[in-house]
Write an enzyme that holds these catalytic residues in place. Structure first.
Site, PDB file in Angstrom:
ATOM      1  N   HIS A  22      -5.646 -52.703 -48.318  1.00  0.00           N
ATOM      2  CA  HIS A  22      -5.398 -51.915 -47.098  1.00  0.00           C
ATOM      3  C   HIS A  22      -5.056 -50.471 -47.459  1.00  0.00           C
ATOM      4  CE1 HIS A  22      -3.797 -55.927 -45.359  1.00  0.00           C
ATOM      5  NE2 HIS A  22      -4.985 -55.716 -44.807  1.00  0.00           N
ATOM      6  N   LYS A  46       1.041 -66.375 -33.640  1.00  0.00           N
ATOM      7  CA  LYS A  46       0.984 -66.367 -35.099  1.00  0.00           C
ATOM      8  C   LYS A  46       2.382 -66.368 -35.711  1.00  0.00           C
ATOM      9  CE  LYS A  46      -2.075 -64.093 -38.397  1.00  0.00           C
ATOM     10  NZ  LYS A  46      -2.827 -62.911 -38.711  1.00  0.00           N
ATOM     11  N   ARG A  95     -14.437 -56.702 -47.844  1.00  0.00           N
ATOM     12  CA  ARG A  95     -14.277 -57.165 -49.220  1.00  0.00           C
ATOM     13  C   ARG A  95     -15.513 -57.884 -49.732  1.00  0.00           C
ATOM     14  NH1 ARG A  95      -8.940 -60.483 -47.937  1.00  0.00           N
ATOM     15  NH2 ARG A  95     -10.436 -61.064 -46.352  1.00  0.00           N
ATOM     16  N   SER A 132      -3.895 -60.530 -47.622  1.00  0.00           N
ATOM     17  CA  SER A 132      -2.494 -60.761 -47.264  1.00  0.00           C
ATOM     18  C   SER A 132      -2.120 -62.230 -47.456  1.00  0.00           C
ATOM     19  CB  SER A 132      -2.228 -60.332 -45.822  1.00  0.00           C
ATOM     20  OG  SER A 132      -2.332 -58.934 -45.697  1.00  0.00           O
TER      21      SER A 132
END
Length: 156
Positions: A22, A46, A95, A132
């Site tokens: 990031h 979440k 990615r 993450s």
């Protein structure tokens, strides 16, 4: 007469926590945009490892010397945030090919909902494996997470 309009981009995510991937995308994007708004989305469904305040502080501390970076939180659709805040671009990091397929569908949907362009930046090869969720797993298992995140990210 030429009127210059500021180019503003939003980089949305949960940033639980911000990673070096990031960080790399944000650092490179400030050369492309006049303002980069790092927008932490709030999702009540979440479960996060870090509180909203901690995530925001990690990012603010990482970019304290970069005046083009603003950190905010928001609820709802990213395109609605863009329309309400006069943001023309959504910034996304890629990615791998799976990221592209996932992000492409979201970008098409967003463009159907509002006149907003999505700009993709490829992550640096040196950070392309970091996510993450991997960082959280390393932290949960008492591994050395410091190689994967900016110095501002510290576990209590």
């Amino acid at each position: 007469m030429y009127l210059y309009t500021m180019k503003r981009a939003i980089f949305p995510g949960s940033f639980d926590p911000i990673t070096l991937g990031h960080y790399d995308i944000i650092k490179r994007s400030v050369t492309l945009f006049d303002e980069v708004i790092v927008a932490i989305g709030i999702n009540a469904e979440k479960k996060y490892m870090f509180s909203l305040e901690e995530r925001q502080q990690f990012i603010e501390d990482a970019f304290k010397d970069e005046p083009k970076v603003t950190v905010v939180t928001y609820k709802g659709l990213t395109v609605d945030f863009c329309k309400e805040n006069n943001v023309e671009f959504i910034l996304r990091g890629l990615r791998n090919p799976a990221d592209f397929e996932f992000e492409k569908a979201i970008a098409h949907t967003n463009r159907d909902l509002a006149p907003i362009e999505t700009v993709f930046l490829l992550t640096a090869a040196s950070t392309s494996y970091i996510s993450s969720s991997i960082v959280r797993d390393v932290i949960r298992n008492d591994g050395d997470y410091t190689k994967l995140v900016p110095k501002s990210v510290r576990v209590k």
